[in-house]
Design an enzyme around this catalytic site. Structure first.
Site, PDB file in Angstrom:
ATOM      1  N   GLU A   1      62.463 -41.494  18.037  1.00 35.11           N
ATOM      2  CA  GLU A   1      61.603 -40.409  17.555  1.00 35.11           C
ATOM      3  C   GLU A   1      62.167 -39.043  17.948  1.00 35.11           C
ATOM      4  O   GLU A   1      61.958 -38.057  17.242  1.00 35.11           O
ATOM      5  CB  GLU A   1      60.182 -40.568  18.092  1.00 35.11           C
TER       6      GLU A   1
ATOM      7  N   HIS B   1      57.719 -48.905   9.037  1.00 38.05           N
ATOM      8  CA  HIS B   1      56.406 -49.553   8.996  1.00 38.05           C
ATOM      9  C   HIS B   1      56.457 -50.847   8.198  1.00 38.05           C
ATOM     10  O   HIS B   1      55.774 -51.833   8.513  1.00 38.05           O
ATOM     11  CB  HIS B   1      55.369 -48.605   8.386  1.00 38.05           C
TER      12      HIS B   1
ATOM     13  N   ASN C   1      57.536 -38.256   8.801  1.00 45.44           N
ATOM     14  CA  ASN C   1      57.605 -39.694   8.558  1.00 45.44           C
ATOM     15  C   ASN C   1      59.006 -40.160   8.193  1.00 45.44           C
ATOM     16  O   ASN C   1      59.175 -41.286   7.695  1.00 45.44           O
ATOM     17  CB  ASN C   1      56.627 -40.078   7.439  1.00 45.44           C
TER      18      ASN C   1
ATOM     19  N   GLU D   1      48.571 -33.335   6.646  1.00 44.80           N
ATOM     20  CA  GLU D   1      49.664 -33.944   5.887  1.00 44.80           C
ATOM     21  C   GLU D   1      49.491 -33.767   4.378  1.00 44.80           C
ATOM     22  O   GLU D   1      49.694 -34.686   3.590  1.00 44.80           O
ATOM     23  CB  GLU D   1      49.795 -35.438   6.247  1.00 44.80           C
TER      24      GLU D   1
ATOM     25  N   HIS E   1      59.937 -43.773   8.580  1.00 43.84           N
ATOM     26  CA  HIS E   1      58.724 -44.544   8.847  1.00 43.84           C
ATOM     27  C   HIS E   1      58.307 -45.439   7.679  1.00 43.84           C
ATOM     28  O   HIS E   1      57.653 -46.457   7.902  1.00 43.84           O
ATOM     29  CB  HIS E   1      57.578 -43.602   9.230  1.00 43.84           C
TER      30      HIS E   1
ATOM     31  N   LYS F   1      57.188 -30.773  16.475  1.00 45.75           N
ATOM     32  CA  LYS F   1      55.990 -31.357  15.873  1.00 45.75           C
ATOM     33  C   LYS F   1      54.843 -30.366  15.854  1.00 45.75           C
ATOM     34  O   LYS F   1      54.105 -30.277  14.866  1.00 45.75           O
ATOM     35  CB  LYS F   1      55.578 -32.629  16.612  1.00 45.75           C
TER      36      LYS F   1
ATOM     37  N   ARG G   1      30.104 -39.267  15.938  1.00 43.77           N
ATOM     38  CA  ARG G   1      30.741 -38.393  14.936  1.00 43.77           C
ATOM     39  C   ARG G   1      31.733 -37.404  15.545  1.00 43.77           C
ATOM     40  O   ARG G   1      31.995 -36.348  14.987  1.00 43.77           O
ATOM     41  CB  ARG G   1      29.687 -37.668  14.092  1.00 43.77           C
TER      42      ARG G   1
ATOM     43  N   ARG H   1      54.204 -31.774   6.422  1.00 42.86           N
ATOM     44  CA  ARG H   1      54.037 -32.653   7.585  1.00 42.86           C
ATOM     45  C   ARG H   1      54.538 -34.064   7.275  1.00 42.86           C
ATOM     46  O   ARG H   1      54.927 -34.800   8.182  1.00 42.86           O
ATOM     47  CB  ARG H   1      52.569 -32.709   8.016  1.00 42.86           C
TER      48      ARG H   1
ATOM     49  N   HIS I   1      57.985 -50.338  17.450  1.00 42.56           N
ATOM     50  CA  HIS I   1      57.893 -49.253  16.480  1.00 42.56           C
ATOM     51  C   HIS I   1      59.152 -48.393  16.423  1.00 42.56           C
ATOM     52  O   HIS I   1      59.695 -48.129  15.347  1.00 42.56           O
ATOM     53  CB  HIS I   1      56.673 -48.376  16.794  1.00 42.56           C
TER      54      HIS I   1
ATOM     55  N   LYS J   1      46.781 -37.518  14.612  1.00 39.79           N
ATOM     56  CA  LYS J   1      46.707 -38.738  13.801  1.00 39.79           C
ATOM     57  C   LYS J   1      46.226 -39.882  14.679  1.00 39.79           C
ATOM     58  O   LYS J   1      46.776 -40.133  15.747  1.00 39.79           O
ATOM     59  CB  LYS J   1      48.080 -39.096  13.233  1.00 39.79           C
TER      60      LYS J   1
END
Length: 373
Positions: free
Chosen positions: A192, A258, A251, A243, A254, A233, A128, A247, A273, A150
């Site tokens: 990026e 993606h 993206n 997010e 993206h 960032k 956990r 935030r 990517h 993330k």
């Protein structure tokens, strides 16, 4: 952002009790053991890396851990985007559990974005939640995926759809390791870097237009570009860790990117990517022009800079056959930013003026994709 300890820059991600340092500079692998031991004394370390990175950098990391008196075990995974899968996640979880490490021990990610995302997910779910340290070895990971917590793996339904938010305890970005990257990998990471200028720092984008060749050459401009990107960032993450708000601006490019990765089956021979992000940012600006939110001049300026840096900007730049526009729209509908079925995009009103566009009509997206494919 104040340089200290010689050439090493130290940034802070302010998240209350989850706050952590980002260290950026040369030869940091040699200091990794001391830096980890200073923050997490007595921990045992489970290192996750990939075959390519292990051959280049693993010995320096393990020597540093041993010198600091830290005990470690290592698992080497295959290289490539396909490692971000349920199969490899479960294998990594079994490895960490098999070491009998405890919640207070640390998972170390030594690698690029794939290893960082997978390792962070492992650290977030084993017992956990274990401690987690990022040692990013690609430009893309140093300026983006290693910062912000993330983590996750891909699904047949789309990229990064399975994961958790799990912040690292430390990020160690050794700028020397970037010298081992291929030209293609470095260019992909540079996409990026450009993103941060396009979100809300037009002065940084202008600086990149003037200095990108020096960034590629590895002079002091490279460290500056990495530090500014990380600070951008870190500032956003401090305001919006999960997010829930702005935030999502991170993206930019993206959603389209993606979608392209999914459409190409995560085949790095066709697309990696950062290349998807570059095309995605160019498409986001062109789509914004279509919606009368951005000038054609700004969209052309963005595309010109990405092209100058050797990055793809059009769907036709991706080798191989592409699916029809309708299939692209299906991928977009699985994007994490979709809310109650409404399409959400990061669009722009100009360079450095990005915004979250909610309820974008699917008919507009489909018409735009038909023009592009």
């Amino acid at each position: 952002m104040n340089p200290n300890e010689g050439d090493v820059r130290r940034l802070r991600v302010e998240l209350g009790p989850q706050s952590y340092d980002i260290l950026i500079g040369p030869d940091l692998l040699k200091r990794a053991g001391a830096e980890i031991a200073a923050r997490l004394p007595g921990v045992r370390c489970a290192i996750l890396t990939d075959e390519n990175v292990a051959a280049l950098h693993l010995d320096r990391l393990t020597d540093a851990l041993a010198a600091a008196g830290l005990v470690f075990e290592t698992k080497v995974l295959p290289a490539g985007e396909k490692t971000k899968s349920a199969e490899h996640l479960l294998g990594a979880v079994d490895f960490v559990l098999g070491t009998r490490m405890e919640r207070g021990d640390v998972v170390i990610a030594l690698g690029g974005g794939v290893i960082g995302d997978l390792s962070g997910f492992v650290a977030g779910i084993v017992r956990r939640g274990m401690k987690f340290v990022q040692v990013p070895t690609s430009l893309l990971a140093q300026v983006d995926s290693s910062v912000g917590g993330k983590t996750g793996i891909n699904s047949t339904h789309g990229k990064n759809l399975i994961g958790v938010f799990h912040q690292p305890s430390l990020v160690l970005s050794d700028t020397d390791v970037l010298n081992t990257l291929s030209e293609r990998e470095f260019r992909a990471g540079y996409a990026e870097v450009v993103k941060y200028g396009l979100i809300d720092r037009p002065d940084f984008f202008e600086w990149l237009e003037e200095n990108w060749q020096a960034v590629f050459a590895g002079g002091p401009e490279r460290g500056e570009a990495i530090a500014v990107s990380c600070q951008c960032k870190a500032d956003v993450v401090a305001r919006d860790e999960h997010e829930d708000g702005d935030r999502a601006l991170l993206n930019l490019g993206h959603t389209f990117g993606h979608t392209l990765e999914g459409a190409t089956g995560y085949d790095s021979r066709r697309l990696v990517h950062g290349e998807g992000v570059a095309i995605g940012m160019a498409l986001a600006h062109r789509f914004s022009v279509r919606l009368n939110r951005c000038s054609a001049d700004d969209a052309e300026r963005v595309e010109a800079h990405l092209k100058a840096a050797g990055l793809p900007t059009r769907l036709s730049d991706v080798p191989g056959e592409m699916p029809p526009a309708e299939a692209f729209l299906d991928y977009i509908a699985q994007d994490k930013k979709v809310h109650r079925g409404a399409l959400t995009f990061i669009l722009t009103e100009g360079i450095g003026r990005s915004f979250i566009a909610r309820d974008v009509p699917s008919s507009e997206v489909l018409a735009f994709l038909r023009e592009c494919t």
